[in-house]
Design a protein around this motif. Structure first.
Motif, PDB file in Angstrom:
ATOM      1  N   ARG A 223       2.009  -3.842   1.960  1.00 17.00           N
ATOM      2  CA  ARG A 223       2.508  -2.464   1.944  1.00 17.00           C
ATOM      3  C   ARG A 223       3.801  -2.378   1.136  1.00 17.00           C
ATOM      4  NH1 ARG A 223       0.600  -2.111   7.545  1.00 17.00           N
ATOM      5  NH2 ARG A 223      -1.012  -0.522   7.555  1.00 17.00           N
ATOM      6  N   PRO A 224       4.047  -1.229   0.513  1.00 15.64           N
ATOM      7  CA  PRO A 224       5.301  -1.047  -0.229  1.00 15.64           C
ATOM      8  C   PRO A 224       6.506  -0.832   0.691  1.00 15.64           C
ATOM      9  CG  PRO A 224       3.921   0.898  -0.434  1.00 15.64           C
ATOM     10  CD  PRO A 224       3.117  -0.117   0.305  1.00 15.64           C
ATOM     11  N   THR A 225       6.263  -0.524   1.963  1.00 10.61           N
ATOM     12  CA  THR A 225       7.338  -0.383   2.936  1.00 10.61           C
ATOM     13  C   THR A 225       7.034  -1.258   4.143  1.00 10.61           C
ATOM     14  OG1 THR A 225       6.296   1.512   4.016  1.00 10.61           O
ATOM     15  CG2 THR A 225       7.874   1.990   2.244  1.00 10.61           C
TER      16      THR A 225
ATOM     17  N   PHE B 146      10.436   1.252   6.095  1.00 12.87           N
ATOM     18  CA  PHE B 146      11.667   0.962   5.381  1.00 12.87           C
ATOM     19  C   PHE B 146      11.343   0.238   4.080  1.00 12.87           C
ATOM     20  CE2 PHE B 146      12.546   1.031   9.896  1.00 12.87           C
ATOM     21  CZ  PHE B 146      13.671   1.828   9.972  1.00 12.87           C
ATOM     22  N   LEU B 147      12.126   0.504   3.056  1.00 13.54           N
ATOM     23  CA  LEU B 147      11.985  -0.271   1.836  1.00 13.54           C
ATOM     24  C   LEU B 147      12.283  -1.732   2.159  1.00 13.54           C
ATOM     25  CD1 LEU B 147      13.686   2.108  -0.737  1.00 13.54           C
ATOM     26  CD2 LEU B 147      11.246   1.650  -0.455  1.00 13.54           C
ATOM     27  N   PRO B 148      11.618  -2.663   1.511  1.00 14.28           N
ATOM     28  CA  PRO B 148      11.797  -4.073   1.852  1.00 14.28           C
ATOM     29  C   PRO B 148      13.246  -4.579   1.798  1.00 14.28           C
ATOM     30  CG  PRO B 148       9.892  -3.802   0.472  1.00 14.28           C
ATOM     31  CD  PRO B 148      10.583  -2.461   0.516  1.00 14.28           C
TER      32      PRO B 148
ATOM     33  N   ASP C 201      -2.837   5.038   4.879  1.00 16.50           N
ATOM     34  CA  ASP C 201      -2.076   6.188   5.385  1.00 16.50           C
ATOM     35  C   ASP C 201      -0.699   5.811   5.931  1.00 16.50           C
ATOM     36  OD1 ASP C 201      -3.264   4.868   7.523  1.00 16.50           O
ATOM     37  OD2 ASP C 201      -3.582   6.684   8.673  1.00 16.50           O
ATOM     38  N   GLN C 202      -0.446   4.521   6.146  1.00 16.83           N
ATOM     39  CA  GLN C 202       0.855   4.058   6.634  1.00 16.83           C
ATOM     40  C   GLN C 202       1.703   3.422   5.534  1.00 16.83           C
ATOM     41  OE1 GLN C 202       1.943   4.535   9.837  1.00 16.83           O
ATOM     42  NE2 GLN C 202       0.100   5.784   9.965  1.00 16.83           N
TER      43      GLN C 202
ATOM     44  N   GLY D 138       0.811  -7.760  10.897  1.00 14.90           N
ATOM     45  CA  GLY D 138       0.285  -6.582  10.231  1.00 14.90           C
ATOM     46  C   GLY D 138       1.045  -6.174   8.985  1.00 14.90           C
ATOM     47  N   LEU D 139       1.800  -7.106   8.415  1.00 19.15           N
ATOM     48  CA  LEU D 139       2.587  -6.804   7.224  1.00 19.15           C
ATOM     49  C   LEU D 139       1.817  -7.055   5.931  1.00 19.15           C
ATOM     50  CD1 LEU D 139       5.928  -8.318   8.517  1.00 19.15           C
ATOM     51  CD2 LEU D 139       5.275  -5.898   8.420  1.00 19.15           C
ATOM     52  N   VAL D 140       0.767  -7.847   6.019  1.00 13.89           N
ATOM     53  CA  VAL D 140      -0.157  -8.074   4.906  1.00 13.89           C
ATOM     54  C   VAL D 140      -1.567  -8.087   5.480  1.00 13.89           C
ATOM     55  CG1 VAL D 140       1.506  -9.433   3.551  1.00 13.89           C
ATOM     56  CG2 VAL D 140      -0.108 -10.603   5.036  1.00 13.89           C
ATOM     57  N   THR D 141      -2.545  -7.903   4.621  1.00 14.90           N
ATOM     58  CA  THR D 141      -3.941  -7.987   5.032  1.00 14.90           C
ATOM     59  C   THR D 141      -4.755  -8.432   3.829  1.00 14.90           C
ATOM     60  OG1 THR D 141      -5.700  -6.837   6.238  1.00 14.90           O
ATOM     61  CG2 THR D 141      -4.585  -5.589   4.503  1.00 14.90           C
TER      62      THR D 141
END
Length: 106
Positions: free
Chosen positions: A82-84, A21-23, A15-16, A70-73
């Motif tokens: 995540r894509p953003t 922001f785009l990378p 859901d997030q 929390g940028l990868v899991t």
């Protein structure tokens, strides 16, 4: 010398997933680089591109830093990204240099 294993990141679509922001956005380069370092941000950008394209790459050196923030899991052994990139949390803003904190309105 031990060679780093290959990983095949996949998009982390929760859901997030699109709340941020785009990378390649300047926010990511300016603030996240100050927070986690240029190497970790470069790893994040490579992971994001690989996830979108369905490519493998060598296990990023800074993967632990990215996971801690929390940028990868991982999910059942799969590496998710995540894509953003989310905005920096209030708690992490205190770790930024004062000039950057003031730019963010702190």
């Amino acid at each position: 010398m031990v060679e780093r294993p290959l990983v095949a990141p996949r998009p982390w679509l929760d859901d997030q997933a699109f709340a941020g922001f785009l990378p390649a956005h300047p926010y990511v380069r300016r603030y996240w680089t100050a927070l986690i370092g240029p190497g970790a941000v470069a790893d994040l950008l490579r992971l994001t591109v690989a996830a979108v394209r369905g490519n493998e790459l060598k296990r990023p050196v800074h993967l632990d830093v990215l996971a801690r923030e929390g940028l990868v899991t991982s999910d059942d052994g799969a590496l998710l990204v995540r894509p953003t990139v989310p905005p920096i949390s209030e708690a992490n803003r205190r770790r930024l240099p004062s000039a950057l904190r003031s730019e963010l309105g702190d």
